[in-house]
Scaffold this motif. Structure first.
Motif, PDB file in Angstrom:
ATOM      1  N   ASP A  57       0.783  -1.252  -0.022  1.00 19.17           N
ATOM      2  CA  ASP A  57       0.015   0.001   0.088  1.00 19.17           C
ATOM      3  C   ASP A  57       0.784   1.089   0.036  1.00 19.17           C
ATOM      4  N   PRO A  58       0.694   2.108  -0.915  1.00 22.10           N
ATOM      5  CA  PRO A  58       1.530   3.161  -0.990  1.00 22.10           C
ATOM      6  C   PRO A  58       1.558   4.301   0.028  1.00 22.10           C
ATOM      7  N   HIS A  59       0.436   4.410   0.892  1.00 19.33           N
ATOM      8  CA  HIS A  59       0.397   5.041   2.252  1.00 19.33           C
ATOM      9  C   HIS A  59       1.294   4.311   3.170  1.00 19.33           C
ATOM     10  N   ARG A  60       1.141   3.198   3.267  1.00 24.33           N
ATOM     11  CA  ARG A  60       1.796   2.520   4.390  1.00 24.33           C
ATOM     12  C   ARG A  60       3.580   2.461   4.177  1.00 24.33           C
ATOM     13  N   LEU A  61       3.749   2.286   3.063  1.00 22.57           N
ATOM     14  CA  LEU A  61       5.097   2.320   2.467  1.00 22.57           C
ATOM     15  C   LEU A  61       5.789   3.812   2.838  1.00 22.57           C
ATOM     16  N   ARG A  62       4.985   4.807   2.400  1.00 17.11           N
ATOM     17  CA  ARG A  62       5.625   6.201   2.575  1.00 17.11           C
ATOM     18  C   ARG A  62       5.568   6.333   4.286  1.00 17.11           C
ATOM     19  N   MET A  63       4.870   5.711   5.015  1.00 17.62           N
ATOM     20  CA  MET A  63       4.956   5.995   6.572  1.00 17.62           C
ATOM     21  C   MET A  63       6.068   5.205   6.957  1.00 17.62           C
ATOM     22  N   VAL A  64       6.486   4.027   6.456  1.00 21.27           N
ATOM     23  CA  VAL A  64       7.567   3.482   6.787  1.00 21.27           C
ATOM     24  C   VAL A  64       8.939   4.147   6.309  1.00 21.27           C
ATOM     25  N   ILE A  65       8.893   4.676   5.185  1.00 21.47           N
ATOM     26  CA  ILE A  65      10.061   5.704   4.714  1.00 21.47           C
ATOM     27  C   ILE A  65      10.145   6.489   5.687  1.00 21.47           C
ATOM     28  N   ARG A  66       9.268   7.438   5.948  1.00 23.25           N
ATOM     29  CA  ARG A  66       9.328   8.590   6.697  1.00 23.25           C
ATOM     30  C   ARG A  66       9.877   8.143   7.956  1.00 23.25           C
ATOM     31  N   LEU A  67       9.407   6.993   8.648  1.00 22.24           N
ATOM     32  CA  LEU A  67      10.025   6.488   9.964  1.00 22.24           C
ATOM     33  C   LEU A  67      11.364   6.484   9.760  1.00 22.24           C
ATOM     34  N   CYS A  68      11.949   5.426   8.482  1.00 25.80           N
ATOM     35  CA  CYS A  68      13.148   5.418   8.627  1.00 25.80           C
ATOM     36  C   CYS A  68      14.173   6.397   8.507  1.00 25.80           C
TER      37      CYS A  68
END
Length: 106
Positions: free
Chosen positions: A16-27
């Motif tokens: 899911d693009p939203h979840r992937l963006r969240m993980v990238i942001r947290l990283c």
């Protein structure tokens, strides 16, 4: 080789693009509150919470309550395992292509 079943849920959650963006942001930015994550990817707090709970269910993120906020953090092990699986899969493909090249060149 890391099993497909142990990584499939991680790939599914990150699909899911939203979840992937969240993980990238947290990283990239480190631990963050639900509200900050929601704002960073232009989602409502409720929608962000649902996505984060899905990520938490597969072990990609964890959270801790700090006052009235929930602070989210990336759990690297599931991501590392998924990366290892992709690397091993890539090596298998490289070997298969090498065998095919040998057959074609003979």
């Amino acid at each position: 080789m890391t099993s497909v079943s142990s990584t499939a849920s991680v790939f599914d959650a990150l699909g899911d693009p939203h979840r992937l963006r969240m993980v990238i942001r947290l990283c990239e930015a480190g631990p963050s509150s639900t509200l900050r994550l929601a704002q960073s990817i232009d989602l409502s707090r409720q929608a962000a919470t649902k996505h984060l709970e899905i990520l938490q269910a597969v072990g990609v993120v964890s959270s801790a309550k700090r006052g009235r906020e929930r602070i989210w953090n990336v759990e690297r092990h599931p991501l590392t395992s998924a990366g290892d699986y992709l690397q091993q899969l890539s090596l298998r493909w490289d070997r298969a292509i090498g065998r095919l090249r040998t057959l074609v060149e003979e």
